[in-house]
Design an enzyme around this catalytic site. Structure first.
Site, PDB file in Angstrom:
ATOM      1  N   SER A  42       0.814  -1.219   0.000  1.00  0.00           N
ATOM      2  CA  SER A  42       0.000   0.000   0.000  1.00  0.00           C
ATOM      3  C   SER A  42       0.848   1.270   0.000  1.00  0.00           C
ATOM      4  O   SER A  42       1.761   1.417   0.823  1.00  0.00           O
ATOM      5  CB  SER A  42      -0.887  -0.019   1.254  1.00  0.00           C
ATOM      6  OG  SER A  42      -1.281   1.277   1.634  1.00  0.00           O
ATOM      7  N   GLY A  43       0.499   2.188  -0.877  1.00  0.00           N
ATOM      8  CA  GLY A  43       1.197   3.481  -0.876  1.00  0.00           C
ATOM      9  C   GLY A  43       0.944   4.250   0.408  1.00  0.00           C
ATOM     10  O   GLY A  43       1.853   4.871   0.976  1.00  0.00           O
ATOM     11  N   LEU A  44      -0.316   4.195   0.874  1.00  0.00           N
ATOM     12  CA  LEU A  44      -0.656   4.893   2.113  1.00  0.00           C
ATOM     13  C   LEU A  44       0.166   4.364   3.285  1.00  0.00           C
ATOM     14  O   LEU A  44       0.764   5.145   4.039  1.00  0.00           O
ATOM     15  CB  LEU A  44      -2.159   4.719   2.418  1.00  0.00           C
ATOM     16  CG  LEU A  44      -2.612   5.226   3.791  1.00  0.00           C
ATOM     17  CD1 LEU A  44      -2.446   6.735   3.901  1.00  0.00           C
ATOM     18  CD2 LEU A  44      -4.059   4.827   4.064  1.00  0.00           C
ATOM     19  N   ASP A  54       0.983  10.482   2.070  1.00  0.00           N
ATOM     20  CA  ASP A  54       0.699   9.684   0.862  1.00  0.00           C
ATOM     21  C   ASP A  54       0.598  10.625  -0.346  1.00  0.00           C
ATOM     22  O   ASP A  54      -0.412  10.658  -1.037  1.00  0.00           O
ATOM     23  CB  ASP A  54      -0.615   8.909   1.100  1.00  0.00           C
ATOM     24  CG  ASP A  54      -0.902   7.882   0.013  1.00  0.00           C
ATOM     25  OD1 ASP A  54       0.022   7.568  -0.768  1.00  0.00           O
ATOM     26  OD2 ASP A  54      -2.044   7.409  -0.065  1.00  0.00           O
ATOM     27  N   ASP A  81       0.939  -0.929  -5.060  1.00  0.00           N
ATOM     28  CA  ASP A  81       0.160   0.286  -5.284  1.00  0.00           C
ATOM     29  C   ASP A  81       1.144   1.299  -5.889  1.00  0.00           C
ATOM     30  O   ASP A  81       1.893   1.946  -5.164  1.00  0.00           O
ATOM     31  CB  ASP A  81      -0.387   0.761  -3.936  1.00  0.00           C
ATOM     32  CG  ASP A  81      -1.043   2.123  -4.008  1.00  0.00           C
ATOM     33  OD1 ASP A  81      -1.194   2.659  -5.116  1.00  0.00           O
ATOM     34  OD2 ASP A  81      -1.408   2.632  -2.936  1.00  0.00           O
ATOM     35  N   ASP A  83       0.670   4.094  -7.351  1.00  0.00           N
ATOM     36  CA  ASP A  83       0.157   5.470  -7.482  1.00  0.00           C
ATOM     37  C   ASP A  83      -0.108   5.793  -8.956  1.00  0.00           C
ATOM     38  O   ASP A  83      -0.799   5.056  -9.627  1.00  0.00           O
ATOM     39  CB  ASP A  83       1.122   6.465  -6.820  1.00  0.00           C
ATOM     40  CG  ASP A  83       1.136   6.302  -5.305  1.00  0.00           C
ATOM     41  OD1 ASP A  83       0.197   5.702  -4.755  1.00  0.00           O
ATOM     42  OD2 ASP A  83       2.099   6.759  -4.668  1.00  0.00           O
ATOM     43  N   GLU A 110      -3.162   4.469 -10.854  1.00  0.00           N
ATOM     44  CA  GLU A 110      -4.440   5.192 -10.774  1.00  0.00           C
ATOM     45  C   GLU A 110      -4.424   6.393 -11.705  1.00  0.00           C
ATOM     46  O   GLU A 110      -3.366   6.989 -11.951  1.00  0.00           O
ATOM     47  CB  GLU A 110      -4.720   5.605  -9.325  1.00  0.00           C
ATOM     48  CG  GLU A 110      -3.695   6.543  -8.724  1.00  0.00           C
ATOM     49  CD  GLU A 110      -3.735   6.578  -7.186  1.00  0.00           C
ATOM     50  OE1 GLU A 110      -3.682   5.502  -6.551  1.00  0.00           O
ATOM     51  OE2 GLU A 110      -3.807   7.686  -6.627  1.00  0.00           O
ATOM     52  N   LYS A 116       0.346  12.511  -6.406  1.00  0.00           N
ATOM     53  CA  LYS A 116      -1.042  12.192  -6.066  1.00  0.00           C
ATOM     54  C   LYS A 116      -1.360  12.575  -4.618  1.00  0.00           C
ATOM     55  O   LYS A 116      -0.451  12.868  -3.817  1.00  0.00           O
ATOM     56  CB  LYS A 116      -1.348  10.713  -6.320  1.00  0.00           C
ATOM     57  CG  LYS A 116      -0.467   9.669  -5.661  1.00  0.00           C
ATOM     58  CD  LYS A 116      -0.581   9.506  -4.163  1.00  0.00           C
ATOM     59  CE  LYS A 116      -1.932   9.095  -3.630  1.00  0.00           C
ATOM     60  NZ  LYS A 116      -2.277   7.678  -3.810  1.00  0.00           N
ATOM     61  N   ASN A 118      -4.013  11.079  -1.402  1.00  0.00           N
ATOM     62  CA  ASN A 118      -4.849   9.933  -1.047  1.00  0.00           C
ATOM     63  C   ASN A 118      -6.313  10.216  -1.387  1.00  0.00           C
ATOM     64  O   ASN A 118      -6.801  11.332  -1.199  1.00  0.00           O
ATOM     65  CB  ASN A 118      -4.688   9.605   0.447  1.00  0.00           C
ATOM     66  CG  ASN A 118      -5.420   8.330   0.821  1.00  0.00           C
ATOM     67  OD1 ASN A 118      -6.607   8.344   1.139  1.00  0.00           O
ATOM     68  ND2 ASN A 118      -4.724   7.218   0.751  1.00  0.00           N
ATOM     69  N   SER A 119      -6.986   9.198  -1.866  1.00  0.00           N
ATOM     70  CA  SER A 119      -8.366   9.356  -2.349  1.00  0.00           C
ATOM     71  C   SER A 119      -9.331   9.816  -1.263  1.00  0.00           C
ATOM     72  O   SER A 119     -10.398  10.350  -1.570  1.00  0.00           O
ATOM     73  CB  SER A 119      -8.867   8.022  -2.912  1.00  0.00           C
ATOM     74  OG  SER A 119      -8.024   7.597  -3.935  1.00  0.00           O
ATOM     75  N   ARG A 155      -6.604   1.689 -11.968  1.00  0.00           N
ATOM     76  CA  ARG A 155      -7.566   2.133 -10.947  1.00  0.00           C
ATOM     77  C   ARG A 155      -8.301   3.369 -11.425  1.00  0.00           C
ATOM     78  O   ARG A 155      -7.679   4.390 -11.742  1.00  0.00           O
ATOM     79  CB  ARG A 155      -6.784   2.401  -9.671  1.00  0.00           C
ATOM     80  CG  ARG A 155      -7.516   3.161  -8.613  1.00  0.00           C
ATOM     81  CD  ARG A 155      -6.757   3.016  -7.327  1.00  0.00           C
ATOM     82  NE  ARG A 155      -6.993   4.086  -6.409  1.00  0.00           N
ATOM     83  CZ  ARG A 155      -6.386   4.197  -5.231  1.00  0.00           C
ATOM     84  NH1 ARG A 155      -5.483   3.284  -4.866  1.00  0.00           N
ATOM     85  NH2 ARG A 155      -6.652   5.192  -4.437  1.00  0.00           N
ATOM     86  N   HIS A 186     -12.641   2.377  -7.441  1.00  0.00           N
ATOM     87  CA  HIS A 186     -12.537   2.857  -6.066  1.00  0.00           C
ATOM     88  C   HIS A 186     -13.760   3.703  -5.719  1.00  0.00           C
ATOM     89  O   HIS A 186     -14.265   4.443  -6.571  1.00  0.00           O
ATOM     90  CB  HIS A 186     -11.249   3.675  -5.882  1.00  0.00           C
ATOM     91  CG  HIS A 186     -10.741   3.644  -4.477  1.00  0.00           C
ATOM     92  ND1 HIS A 186     -11.233   2.794  -3.515  1.00  0.00           N
ATOM     93  CD2 HIS A 186      -9.765   4.363  -3.852  1.00  0.00           C
ATOM     94  CE1 HIS A 186     -10.595   2.984  -2.382  1.00  0.00           C
ATOM     95  NE2 HIS A 186      -9.702   3.931  -2.549  1.00  0.00           N
TER      96      HIS A 186
HETATM   97  C1  SPV Z   1      -3.480   2.526  -0.535  1.00  0.00           C
HETATM   98  O1  SPV Z   1      -3.575   1.571   0.249  1.00  0.00           O
HETATM   99  O2  SPV Z   1      -2.516   3.290  -0.553  1.00  0.00           O
HETATM  100  C2  SPV Z   1      -4.545   2.792  -1.490  1.00  0.00           C
HETATM  101  C3  SPV Z   1      -5.912   2.515  -1.136  1.00  0.00           C
HETATM  102  O3  SPV Z   1      -4.259   3.324  -2.530  1.00  0.00           O
HETATM  103  S1  SPV Z   1      -6.598   3.980  -0.590  1.00  0.00           S
HETATM  104  O4  SPV Z   1      -5.877   4.418   0.584  1.00  0.00           O
HETATM  105  O5  SPV Z   1      -7.968   3.626  -0.316  1.00  0.00           O
HETATM  106  O6  SPV Z   1      -6.542   4.978  -1.630  1.00  0.00           O
HETATM  107 MG    MG Z   2      -2.513   4.293  -2.474  1.00  0.00          MG
END
Ligand code: SPV
Ligand code: MG
Length: 291
Positions: A42-44, A54, A81, A83, A110, A116, A118-119, A155, A186
């Site tokens: 996971s990027g986060l 992130d 992930d 990004d 994505e 980027k 975070n969403s 994504r 997502h």
């Molecule tokens: C991550 O885990 O970094 C993701 C999922 O991209 S989210 O945090 O939901 O964007």
């Molecule tokens: Mg991410």
């Protein structure tokens, strides 16, 4: 079976599969031991574990270094992930090359802009990538992979950015035609309505991946009924460790003693086991004179 072939099989078979978040070698190992068939890098959580945001504050080679530890520590496939691919098509195809060298099984990109966000942070203010440009990136990535089983998941962030189903479908279809191996749809809603609407129109034309972080209360059977191929449990190891570390740090600070904590934390022997200390002892007997 190669890691790439294992991950490809997970997205291409019709039954619902699951991958679990990890952010370093240790957590990756724990995910494998828990019985998961794959890992979400996971990027986060990788960035959070490094103490940064992130927002591509960690460089892509720093992410790559972490992935190398994760990959070496495990035998199940890792989906990175990735990004936005850390730049344009050229950066993204170089990423694929470097991931393959580290035995990473696939990457998810994505359709947003570098750097980027975070969403779940002000998602509606986030600009999306131009569809044509993003399709060029997908093609460049697919053209550059050496292992035919390496997967590129694309994504779609249109729901996150406040667009409707038509835009999500337009993008998902364009990415499918550009050669993506699966689409990740997502949603930041707390219910399944967006995902349901998409799955109905999509009607199984290509593998679908979801991340139910916000609609966590949805029973998992619903995902299977809708025909989802892969679920990502995206951040729960990091979140569990944050709570555990806060509690233990506060307790030790308050009690100025270890008496009350020893039974509540993993043993030192458990650390050695997770590190594979036994193997080194055996290797020393074999290779070091006088051992
Ligand atoms: C991550 O885990 O970094 C993701 C999922 O991209 S989210 O945090 O939901 O964007
Ligand atoms: Mg991410």
């Amino acid at each position: 079976m190669k890691k790439t072939a294992k991950l490809r099989k997970m997205i291409q078979t019709n039954n619902l599969d699951f991958i679990m978040e990890a952010h370093n070698g240790l957590s990756a190992k724990i995910v494998e031991e828990a019985g998961f068939n794959g890992i979400w890098a996971s990027g986060l959580t990788i960035s959070a574990s490094l103490g940064v945001r992130d927002n591509n504050e960690a460089s892509w080679t720093q992410i790559l270094d972490m992935l190398e530890f994760m990959s070496d520590a495990t035998s199940i496939p890792i989906l990175l992930d990735g990004d936005t691919g850390y730049g344009n098509f050229n950066n993204a195809r170089r990423l694929v090359k470097k991931l393959e060298q580290r035995n990473i099984a696939g990457v998810c990109i994505e359709d947003k802009l570098f750097p980027k966000t975070n969403s779940f942070i002000n998602g509606e203010a986030q600009p999306l990538a131009d569809v044509e440009e993003f399709c060029g990136k997908i093609k460049a990535m697919k053209d550059s992979q050496l292992d035919k089983d390496f997967i590129v998941v694309t994504r779609v962030e249109a729901f996150i950015a406040g667009w409707g189903l038509q835009e999500v479908l337009r993008r998902a279809e364009a990415y499918r035609q550009a050669g993506a191996d699966a689409v990740l749809i997502h949603s930041k809603r707390s219910d399944l309505t967006e995902i349901e609407a998409f799955m109905k129109e999509w009607s199984g034309r290509h593998p679908v991946v979801i991340v139910p972080t916000k609609y966590y209360a949805t029973p998992t059977e619903r995902f299977a009924e809708l025909g989802v191929n892969l679920v990502i449990w995206a951040n729960h190891n990091l979140r569990a460790s944050i709570d555990a570390m806060k509690i233990i740090s506060q307790q030790i600070r308050q009690q100025k003693s270890l008496i009350g904590v020893e039974g509540k934390v993993a043993s030192i022997d458990e650390i050695f086991r997770l590190q594979g200390a036994d193997e080194l002892q055996m290797a020393e007997k074999k290779y070091l004179p006088g051992k």
